[in-house]
Design a protein around this motif. Structure first.
Motif, mmCIF file in Angstrom:
data_model
loop_
_atom_site.group_PDB
_atom_site.id
_atom_site.type_symbol
_atom_site.label_atom_id
_atom_site.label_comp_id
_atom_site.label_asym_id
_atom_site.label_seq_id
_atom_site.Cartn_x
_atom_site.Cartn_y
_atom_site.Cartn_z
ATOM 1 N N ARG A 12 0.837 -1.208 0.000
ATOM 2 C CA ARG A 12 0.000 0.000 0.000
ATOM 3 C C ARG A 12 0.874 1.262 0.000
ATOM 4 O O ARG A 12 0.613 2.210 -0.737
ATOM 5 N N GLU A 16 1.030 4.051 -2.884
ATOM 6 C CA GLU A 16 0.760 5.470 -2.598
ATOM 7 C C GLU A 16 1.920 6.378 -3.003
ATOM 8 O O GLU A 16 1.702 7.484 -3.482
ATOM 9 N N LYS A 25 -1.037 4.500 -9.466
ATOM 10 C CA LYS A 25 -2.234 5.181 -8.947
ATOM 11 C C LYS A 25 -3.089 5.697 -10.089
ATOM 12 O O LYS A 25 -4.303 5.514 -10.091
ATOM 13 N N GLN A 79 6.022 6.892 5.225
ATOM 14 C CA GLN A 79 4.653 6.396 5.313
ATOM 15 C C GLN A 79 4.589 5.152 6.193
ATOM 16 O O GLN A 79 3.612 4.930 6.887
#
Length: 85
Positions: A12, A16, A25, A79
């Motif tokens: 993920r 992103e 994306k 992240q």
């Protein structure tokens, strides 16, 4: 020490941040990094750092083993809650 991220969390974060500029994306390729993330998660279990594992596997999967600008991993590491190592 933070818990190791799961393959799903790694995938993920890579989706992103898209450090290899695959436009995943934009093209809704949600599984673009799934296989890479699985191997990275295995490397974490073997004792590699997240940064080492990401650098090695992205080099292997996307750059035929050649080095790439590892600074592009910083947003992914952030992240996932990792600091520069």
């Amino acid at each position: 020490m933070l818990p190791k991220p799961s393959a799903e969390q790694i995938s993920r974060a890579l989706f992103e941040t898209d450090p290899t500029n695959t436009c995943c994306k934009e093209n809704d390729c949600f599984d673009e990094y799934d296989k890479v993330a699985e191997v990275v998660a295995q490397r974490l279990e073997e004792g590699k750092s997240l940064k080492q594992a990401l650098r090695a596997e992205i080099s292997e999967w996307f750059f035929d083993g050649d080095q790439f600008d590892a600074n592009k991993l910083e947003p992914t590491l952030q992240q996932l809650g990792e600091e520069e190592q």
